[in-house]
Design a protein around this motif. Structure first.
Motif, mmCIF file in Angstrom:
data_model
loop_
_atom_site.group_PDB
_atom_site.id
_atom_site.type_symbol
_atom_site.label_atom_id
_atom_site.label_comp_id
_atom_site.label_asym_id
_atom_site.label_seq_id
_atom_site.Cartn_x
_atom_site.Cartn_y
_atom_site.Cartn_z
ATOM 1 N N ARG A 36 1.023 -1.217 0.344
ATOM 2 C CA ARG A 36 -0.054 0.027 -0.030
ATOM 3 C C ARG A 36 0.969 1.370 0.392
ATOM 4 N NH1 ARG A 36 -4.937 1.922 0.572
ATOM 5 N NH2 ARG A 36 -5.706 3.547 1.822
ATOM 6 N N SER A 37 0.451 2.405 -0.380
ATOM 7 C CA SER A 37 0.938 3.501 -0.965
ATOM 8 C C SER A 37 0.570 4.536 0.352
ATOM 9 C CB SER A 37 0.928 4.317 -2.359
ATOM 10 O OG SER A 37 1.293 5.264 -2.247
ATOM 11 N N GLY A 38 1.305 5.365 0.547
ATOM 12 C CA GLY A 38 0.780 6.168 1.592
ATOM 13 C C GLY A 38 0.842 7.590 1.358
ATOM 14 N N ASP A 39 1.230 7.569 -0.643
ATOM 15 C CA ASP A 39 2.097 9.471 -0.770
ATOM 16 C C ASP A 39 1.309 9.348 -2.522
ATOM 17 O OD1 ASP A 39 3.507 9.908 1.461
ATOM 18 O OD2 ASP A 39 5.062 8.673 0.190
ATOM 19 N N ILE A 40 1.062 8.129 -2.711
ATOM 20 C CA ILE A 40 0.341 8.369 -4.374
ATOM 21 C C ILE A 40 -0.899 8.132 -4.574
ATOM 22 C CG2 ILE A 40 0.834 7.344 -6.231
ATOM 23 C CD1 ILE A 40 3.205 8.621 -5.432
ATOM 24 N N SER A 41 -1.555 8.788 -4.853
ATOM 25 C CA SER A 41 -3.380 8.441 -4.666
ATOM 26 C C SER A 41 -3.931 8.375 -6.408
ATOM 27 C CB SER A 41 -3.337 9.589 -4.509
ATOM 28 O OG SER A 41 -3.355 11.193 -5.459
ATOM 29 N N MET A 42 -4.740 8.064 -6.280
ATOM 30 C CA MET A 42 -5.247 7.760 -8.182
ATOM 31 C C MET A 42 -6.251 8.807 -8.477
ATOM 32 S SD MET A 42 -7.082 4.093 -9.660
ATOM 33 C CE MET A 42 -5.633 3.107 -9.010
ATOM 34 N N ALA A 43 -5.990 10.230 -8.528
ATOM 35 C CA ALA A 43 -6.919 10.728 -8.866
ATOM 36 C C ALA A 43 -7.827 10.506 -10.258
ATOM 37 C CB ALA A 43 -5.881 11.803 -9.837
ATOM 38 N N GLN A 44 -7.625 9.224 -10.952
ATOM 39 C CA GLN A 44 -8.535 9.373 -12.052
ATOM 40 C C GLN A 44 -8.497 7.602 -12.380
ATOM 41 O OE1 GLN A 44 -10.410 11.875 -14.684
ATOM 42 N NE2 GLN A 44 -9.335 10.458 -16.202
ATOM 43 N N GLU A 45 -9.935 7.564 -12.805
ATOM 44 C CA GLU A 45 -9.795 6.032 -13.146
ATOM 45 C C GLU A 45 -10.653 5.595 -14.256
ATOM 46 O OE1 GLU A 45 -10.232 1.053 -12.934
ATOM 47 O OE2 GLU A 45 -9.872 2.396 -11.214
ATOM 48 N N LYS A 46 -10.174 5.549 -15.755
ATOM 49 C CA LYS A 46 -11.694 5.462 -16.542
ATOM 50 C C LYS A 46 -11.714 4.208 -17.209
ATOM 51 C CE LYS A 46 -12.680 10.546 -17.521
ATOM 52 N NZ LYS A 46 -12.682 11.296 -19.065
ATOM 53 N N LEU A 47 -12.663 3.326 -17.523
ATOM 54 C CA LEU A 47 -12.421 2.172 -17.449
ATOM 55 C C LEU A 47 -13.555 1.647 -18.154
ATOM 56 C CD1 LEU A 47 -11.306 -1.269 -17.069
ATOM 57 C CD2 LEU A 47 -13.140 -1.153 -15.136
ATOM 58 N N PHE A 48 -12.573 0.758 -19.521
ATOM 59 C CA PHE A 48 -13.721 0.397 -20.799
ATOM 60 C C PHE A 48 -13.639 -1.150 -20.708
ATOM 61 C CE2 PHE A 48 -14.397 -1.367 -24.555
ATOM 62 C CZ PHE A 48 -15.568 0.183 -25.194
ATOM 63 N N ILE A 49 -15.239 -1.818 -20.475
ATOM 64 C CA ILE A 49 -14.574 -3.378 -20.655
ATOM 65 C C ILE A 49 -15.493 -3.402 -22.197
ATOM 66 C CG2 ILE A 49 -14.857 -4.990 -19.734
ATOM 67 C CD1 ILE A 49 -14.117 -4.118 -17.352
ATOM 68 N N SER A 50 -15.118 -4.702 -22.747
ATOM 69 C CA SER A 50 -15.721 -5.673 -23.829
ATOM 70 C C SER A 50 -15.647 -6.861 -24.332
ATOM 71 C CB SER A 50 -16.263 -4.455 -24.768
ATOM 72 O OG SER A 50 -15.234 -4.904 -25.633
ATOM 73 N N PRO A 51 -16.356 -7.233 -24.839
ATOM 74 C CA PRO A 51 -15.879 -8.463 -24.916
ATOM 75 C C PRO A 51 -14.447 -8.253 -25.481
ATOM 76 C CG PRO A 51 -18.266 -8.582 -25.164
ATOM 77 C CD PRO A 51 -17.644 -7.235 -25.182
ATOM 78 N N ALA A 52 -14.320 -7.450 -26.500
ATOM 79 C CA ALA A 52 -13.646 -7.746 -27.486
ATOM 80 C C ALA A 52 -12.498 -6.790 -26.750
ATOM 81 C CB ALA A 52 -13.803 -6.652 -29.092
ATOM 82 N N GLU A 53 -12.040 -5.438 -26.252
ATOM 83 C CA GLU A 53 -10.965 -5.123 -25.560
ATOM 84 C C GLU A 53 -11.470 -4.096 -23.764
ATOM 85 O OE1 GLU A 53 -8.454 -1.103 -26.911
ATOM 86 O OE2 GLU A 53 -11.158 -1.264 -27.027
ATOM 87 N N VAL A 54 -10.016 -3.950 -23.402
ATOM 88 C CA VAL A 54 -10.255 -3.771 -21.625
ATOM 89 C C VAL A 54 -9.469 -2.244 -22.412
ATOM 90 C CG1 VAL A 54 -9.735 -3.396 -19.598
ATOM 91 C CG2 VAL A 54 -10.550 -5.677 -20.867
ATOM 92 N N ARG A 55 -9.730 -1.088 -22.055
ATOM 93 C CA ARG A 55 -9.436 0.262 -21.317
ATOM 94 C C ARG A 55 -9.151 0.840 -20.569
ATOM 95 N NH1 ARG A 55 -12.188 1.887 -26.900
ATOM 96 N NH2 ARG A 55 -13.376 3.003 -25.378
ATOM 97 N N VAL A 56 -7.663 1.177 -19.879
ATOM 98 C CA VAL A 56 -8.016 1.751 -18.771
ATOM 99 C C VAL A 56 -6.796 2.967 -18.546
ATOM 100 C CG1 VAL A 56 -7.536 0.901 -16.212
ATOM 101 C CG2 VAL A 56 -7.958 -0.354 -18.086
ATOM 102 N N ASP A 57 -7.510 3.981 -18.283
ATOM 103 C CA ASP A 57 -7.218 4.959 -18.251
ATOM 104 C C ASP A 57 -6.884 6.112 -16.650
ATOM 105 O OD1 ASP A 57 -6.281 6.109 -21.431
ATOM 106 O OD2 ASP A 57 -8.478 5.086 -21.382
ATOM 107 N N TYR A 58 -5.709 5.982 -16.311
ATOM 108 C CA TYR A 58 -5.670 6.145 -14.966
ATOM 109 C C TYR A 58 -4.900 7.477 -14.823
ATOM 110 C CZ TYR A 58 -5.529 1.596 -13.692
ATOM 111 O OH TYR A 58 -5.648 0.007 -13.717
ATOM 112 N N VAL A 59 -4.993 8.356 -13.930
ATOM 113 C CA VAL A 59 -4.329 9.942 -13.127
ATOM 114 C C VAL A 59 -3.541 9.357 -11.943
ATOM 115 C CG1 VAL A 59 -3.932 12.543 -13.577
ATOM 116 C CG2 VAL A 59 -5.483 11.612 -15.089
#
Length: 335
Positions: A36-59
């Motif tokens: 676990r990190s105490g300094d790094i946070s996940m400001a954003q997660e955009k997750l797309f899931i379909s039978p053909a593709e998974v796309r994940v975009d983090y900040v």
């Protein structure tokens, strides 16, 4: 629960919650261990899931006043060997069988691949490597290597659950024994990265999901196995009564010669997102069922229809406490 556009979208609690979330990690004897990190946070997660593709975009955001260097790990869905497997695991003869790619701030990263094999929770990786057997249980290379094992090793592995003895005729020469891999492959990609002080970085993943399934609807009916399956599915996929009623009608129609529907399953490891500091500040999930003729069920809160095949939920200060499992009733093509 509510019905959207004539089809049921499951809307149970996703919570404040199989494909996977990034997590921090460290190298220990035996491989990666998540931390676990105490300094790094996940400001954003955009997750797309379909039978053909998974796309994940983090900040990600480093909230401290010092640069942080760490390992980042991305655990993939487990792949389990089976005598009658219907899992679509991509290019099973390649190490990167799901075509996983990662970029950071637009620059491609070449991750390190960690793969371990277990049977009933016992690590058997070194055992397979010692005999030159490839680790992906669904690959032809693994099956061929298993068939060439010495008789005493094959007997031992069968007794320990690594191998199943499958007997069938595949060449018109009569029934023959075919050793089938039964172990589970655990795959993780990891890389080293630096998080600048008081700054944000963007990370993107792309890959083809591993899609499991059946040749028919297995949970709609009065048979004992169907009622047992239904009991498991209610919690795993948040089935509501409207979805179950639709599935029952589809199964009955198929039995009378109508259009056939099969089950497709997609899993995503969401809970590792809790390893970062605090909740995910902005979370966005989009799930696409692939075809307007398909039906879908998964656990989510305030899911909205955003297109003919797509559904979306958003949350602020999101804390994932369960992984994501998706059930799609997939319509067979019409001749």
């Amino acid at each position: 629960m509510r019905k959207i556009g004539g089809y049921t979208a499951l809307l149970a609690m996703f919570a404040a919650p199989a494909l996977a979330n990034d997590t921090m990690a460290e190298l220990r004897t035996g491989g990666l261990a998540y931390v676990r990190s105490g300094d790094i946070s996940m400001a954003q997660e955009k997750l797309f899931i379909s039978p053909a593709e998974v796309r994940v975009d983090y900040v990600f955001e480093n909230t401290s006043d010092k640069e942080v260097e760490s390992l980042v790990a991305f655990p993939m869905p487990d792949i389990k060997g089976d005598v009658d497997s219907t899992v679509d695991a991509g290019d099973v003869e390649a190490d990167n069988f799901l075509g996983f790619t990662v970029t950071q701030d637009g620059k491609a990263i070449t991750p390190t691949l960690q793969q371990r094999v277990t049977v009933a929770g016992v690590d058997m990786t070194d055992e397979l490597k010692a005999h030159g057997v490839p680790l992906l249980p669904l690959s032809g290379a693994a099956t061929d290597a298993a068939a060439k094992l010495p008789a005493d090793v094959l007997e031992d592995w069968t007794a320990r659950g690594l191998i199943a003895d499958d007997e069938y005729d595949n060449d018109g020469q009569g029934m023959k024994h075919h050793p089938t891999p039964m172990w589970t492959l655990h795959t993780t990609y990891w890389w080293r990265t630096k998080f600048p002080a008081k700054a944000k970085i963007a990370v993107q993943h792309r890959y083809k999901p591993s899609v499991g399934g059946t040749v028919a609807i297995t949970f709609a009916g009065e048979e004992e196995y169907q009622t047992q399956q239904l009991q498991a599915y209610r919690g795993k996929y948040c089935l509501d009564e409207a979805f179950l009623k639709t599935a029952t009608k589809l199964a009955a129609a198929a039995d009378k010669g109508g259009r056939t529907y099969t089950e497709s399953w997609i899993s995503y490891v969401l809970t590792t997102g809790a390893n970062w500091s605090g909740p995910i500040k902005h979370f966005e999930l989009t799930v696409d069922k692939g075809s307007p003729d398909n039906y879908i069920s998964f656990c989510g809160k305030d899911v909205k229809k955003t297109g003919p095949t797509s559904f979306q939920m958003t949350a602020q200060d999101f804390y994932p406490d369960r992984d994501l499992d998706i059930l799609i009733l997939t319509a067979t093509p019409v001749n």
